[in-house]
Design an enzyme around this catalytic site. Structure first.
Site, short mmCIF file in Angstrom:
data_model
loop_
_atom_site.label_atom_id
_atom_site.label_comp_id
_atom_site.label_asym_id
_atom_site.label_seq_id
_atom_site.Cartn_x
_atom_site.Cartn_y
_atom_site.Cartn_z
N TYR A 45 0.86 -1.19 0.00
CA TYR A 45 0.00 0.00 0.00
C TYR A 45 0.89 1.23 0.00
CZ TYR A 45 -2.99 3.80 1.52
OH TYR A 45 -3.63 5.00 1.58
N GLU B 108 -3.24 7.69 -4.08
CA GLU B 108 -3.19 6.37 -3.45
C GLU B 108 -2.97 5.28 -4.49
OE1 GLU B 108 -5.88 4.83 0.03
OE2 GLU B 108 -6.85 4.25 -1.86
#
Length: 387
Positions: A109, A197
């Site tokens: 992530y 993101e």
């Protein structure tokens, strides 16, 4: 402003951030053609909506042949995709992203957001990438790495090394990751983003780093500097009432409750929503008409709130300053005369020209309920909605 994954990846490509080969498709036939230009199978068909959790909702699927691509695309395009971010109503899928499948060794992530508490930009990363990153952040926050960047100085090599070592990257992967993270930060700054993101950022079997997903949100107030980003806006993904409100310079956000509220000032609006909940009801919207609102703006705000069929009661909370109480009262009367009022309305007004405002309302002949303070107003509207 939010954009689709395929649009975010166009910006990634501009900043040389590795992405899978692929293309957007608006029909099963187009999906078939895009897949035919990729180098083998499997390929991934991904629904394009402004929400996360698409995989769990059935909006991301693998295909192992051109016929399967067309069949899966036919299932996804037109479906009503429900995820934890869409709410129970879901979102209608109108396009898909068809991409080359990758042999994935590891999922990570990576995200960049502002931290208002420290006035810095925060780079967040975790070895536990994938669909359940929210659970990781809540239950095992130590697994989330954070590097704070002073925006006046900008990203430095030590920030990148801090994140790379925290992710336990091999030397060969780290050599790719560090310049990629630097470019991602520059994208974030250059485009006035509020979020960038990648979830997941994958390490492939060939030891390459690829952004398998992409999510970018922009600061609406800075969009005048980014005409290219404005072209990405998809009105089909936005709440119709919010679009209408923006045309009148009203700050309106639709919510799921049944008490509409009209307030001047963002802080007062948030406090009003809180006290509505404390009184046992649920706010149906956030509406800040602003300090310089005219009677026409108040009228339009009133009409937009009442057009929400979930609204069973309305609380008007105005502290007269720049927006005088008599101007607010005139707007309420104008709106009531034009569109009618079929629900109870509670008004709490204080401040500039409050007596004139109360006089306008009392002489209007409208069935309005006055309150002595905000607590009294919230309790009254909550009780009326329950009744």
């Amino acid at each position: 402003m939010k954009i689709h994954e395929y649009q975010a990846k166009e910006l990634f490509k501009k900043y040389e951030i590795p992405i899978p080969a692929g293309g957007v498709a608006l029909s099963p036939e187009e999906a078939h053609d895009v897949a035919g230009n990729l180098s083998g199978f499997p390929v991934v068909i991904k629904a394009q909506i402004h929400a996360g959790g698409r995989g769990k909702g059935g909006g991301v699927k693998l295909a192992h042949s051109l016929e399967e691509v067309q069949g899966i695309a036919a299932q996804i395009i037109g479906m009503n995709l429900v995820t934890h971010q869409t709410g129970p109503g879901g979102r209608r899928v109108k396009k898909t992203l068809v991409e080359q499948g990758l042999e994935i060794e590891k999922e990570l992530y990576l995200g960049i957001v502002p931290d208002r508490a420290t006035a810095k930009i925060v780079i967040m990363a975790s070895e536990a990438g994938g669909m359940d990153i929210e659970t990781v952040a809540t239950q095992t926050p130590a697994r989330v790495i954070k590097a704070h960047v002073d925006p006046l100085v900008g990203i430095q090599p030590f920030h990148c090394r801090q994140v790379a070592f925290g992710l336990n990257l091999t030397p060969s992967v780290m050599k790719q990751f560090v310049p990629m993270l630097t470019r991602l930060y520059h994208l974030y700054i250059d485009y006035d983003c509020t979020l960038v993101e990648i979830n997941p950022l994958v390490i492939t079997a060939e030891d390459t780093v690829v952004a398998l997903d992409a999510k970018i949100d922009f600061d609406d107030s800075a969009l005048f500097r980014h005409k290219d980003v404005l072209e990405f806006r998809d009105l089909d993904e936005e709440e119709p009432l919010e679009i209408e409100a923006s045309q009148f310079n009203l700050n309106y956000i639709k919510m799921d409750g049944n008490v509409g509220n009209m307030v001047n000032g963002a802080g007062l609006a948030m406090a009003t929503m809180d006290i509505i909940k404390l009184a046992g009801a649920e706010p149906a919207n956030f509406l800040d008409v602003g300090g310089g609102a005219s009677a026409e703006m108040v009228e339009n705000g009133f009409r937009i709130i009442l057009s929400d069929e979930n609204v069973k009661g309305l609380l008007i909370n105005i502290f007269g300053g720049i927006l005088r109480c008599d101007v607010l009262a005139q707007g309420v009367v104008q709106a009531a005369q034009k569109i009618g009022i079929g629900i109870p309305v509670v008004i709490r007004m204080e401040g500039t020209n409050v007596e004139e405002g109360r006089k306008i309302l009392s002489e209007s002949g409208l069935n309005l309920i006055t309150a002595v303070d905000l607590k009294d107003a919230a309790q009254k509207v909550a009780q009326l909605v329950k009744d």
